[in-house]
Write a protein that holds these residues in place. Structure first.
Motif, PDB file in Angstrom:
ATOM      1  N   GLY A 289       0.799  -1.217   0.000  1.00 30.59           N
ATOM      2  CA  GLY A 289       0.000   0.000   0.000  1.00 30.59           C
ATOM      3  C   GLY A 289       0.827   1.260   0.000  1.00 30.59           C
ATOM      4  N   ALA A 290       0.287   2.271   0.664  1.00 34.23           N
ATOM      5  CA  ALA A 290       0.921   3.586   0.629  1.00 34.23           C
ATOM      6  C   ALA A 290       0.631   4.343   1.922  1.00 34.23           C
ATOM      7  N   LEU A 291       1.465   5.313   2.188  1.00 30.50           N
ATOM      8  CA  LEU A 291       1.220   6.314   3.221  1.00 30.50           C
ATOM      9  C   LEU A 291       1.054   7.640   2.508  1.00 30.50           C
ATOM     10  N   VAL A 292      -0.115   8.227   2.625  1.00 27.16           N
ATOM     11  CA  VAL A 292      -0.417   9.496   1.956  1.00 27.16           C
ATOM     12  C   VAL A 292      -0.821  10.515   3.012  1.00 27.16           C
ATOM     13  N   THR A 293      -0.231  11.700   2.954  1.00 28.29           N
ATOM     14  CA  THR A 293      -0.680  12.786   3.810  1.00 28.29           C
ATOM     15  C   THR A 293      -1.087  13.966   2.946  1.00 28.29           C
TER      16      THR A 293
END
Length: 263
Positions: free
Chosen positions: A138-142
């Motif tokens: 997945g991903a880490l999005v801010t």
């Protein structure tokens, strides 16, 4: 660039009851991801969860949570662990701003803004990051802002919180560069959401308004690049305005931003 499928993964989206958060949930569900929807307004979350289940056949879990409460991120991680829900993507979208001189701001508003925009983002990220890195799908999005790229008189605390978010995310992208996790800060300019209803005025908007679809699509496409950048500014005009302060004296940048935001 390829269009990715998120089938078999779960995305946790904060601030999911409206605006960018709702659009993140829709675009990830369209690509097969189960979603955990987090915000204060449970009725809005339940309505969205029902729509996503019906339209995309995904599991959508609404959770009412106030991220201004200390320890909210760790508490949310503990709740999902208890439910047996593993998260592969974390989208830190929740946040709010206010307009006016710091001298005129209510201290409680400033404290709450820092808690939601800064403390909860760091808390949530630290709580979920080990699992995100270990899984790698997945991903880490801010969600940062073009306000992160220069001081913002009349929105001083908000701009400072988004500068924190941008710096934190870019640093995390480097720290996790040897993992498969994709880490991205997306910085929109003004967006047609409820944000400016909370701010109390559209005078705080600088630049052309984007739609939630445009911003979330820009973030998703950045994640789908062969090499995901640590940050992206959504919209060409916004990219130019974000880069311009790097080439001007700091005092001039401050004066220009002050005139734009204070009027």
């Amino acid at each position: 660039m390829t269009s990715m499928s998120y089938r078999g993964t779960t995305a946790l989206i904060t601030g999911a009851s409206a605006g960018l958060g709702e659009e993140f949930a829709r675009q990830w569900a369209q690509r097969g991801a189960d979603v955990v929807l987090v915000a204060r307004r449970l009725d809005r979350l339940e309505e969205l969860a029902g729509t996503l289940k019906r339209d995309h056949g995904v599991t959508a879990t609404p959770i009412a949570a106030d991220l201004a409460r200390p320890g909210a991120g760790a508490a949310l991680k503990a709740e999902l662990d208890e439910r047996g829900i593993a998260v592969q993507t974390l989208i830190n979208n929740a946040g709010f701003g206010s307009h006016g001189a710091v001298l005129d701001q209510e201290p409680d508003t400033i404290t709450r803004m820092i808690q939601v925009n800064v403390t909860a983002v760091a808390d949530l990220t630290r709580a979920f990051l080990p699992d995100l890195v270990a899984d790698g799908r997945g991903a880490l999005v801010t969600v940062a802002s073009t306000a992160a790229y220069q001081p913002t008189p009349a929105m001083a605390v908000y701009g400072a919180t988004k500068a924190f978010v941008l710096s934190l995310t870019e640093a995390l992208a480097y720290e996790t560069r040897r993992s498969a996790l994709r880490v991205l800060a997306v910085s929109p300019g003004p967006v047609s959401t409820e944000f400016f209803d909370v701010v109390g005025t559209r005078e705080a908007a600088v630049g052309r308004f984007s739609t939630p679809t445009q911003v979330v699509t820009a973030a998703r496409r950045a994640l789908e690049r062969r090499s995901t950048p640590p940050s992206v500014v959504a919209g060409l005009a916004n990219r130019l305005s974000a880069w311009a302060p790097r080439f001007a004296p700091r005092r001039l940048v401050l004066a220009t931003a002050g005139r734009a935001l204070q009027g």
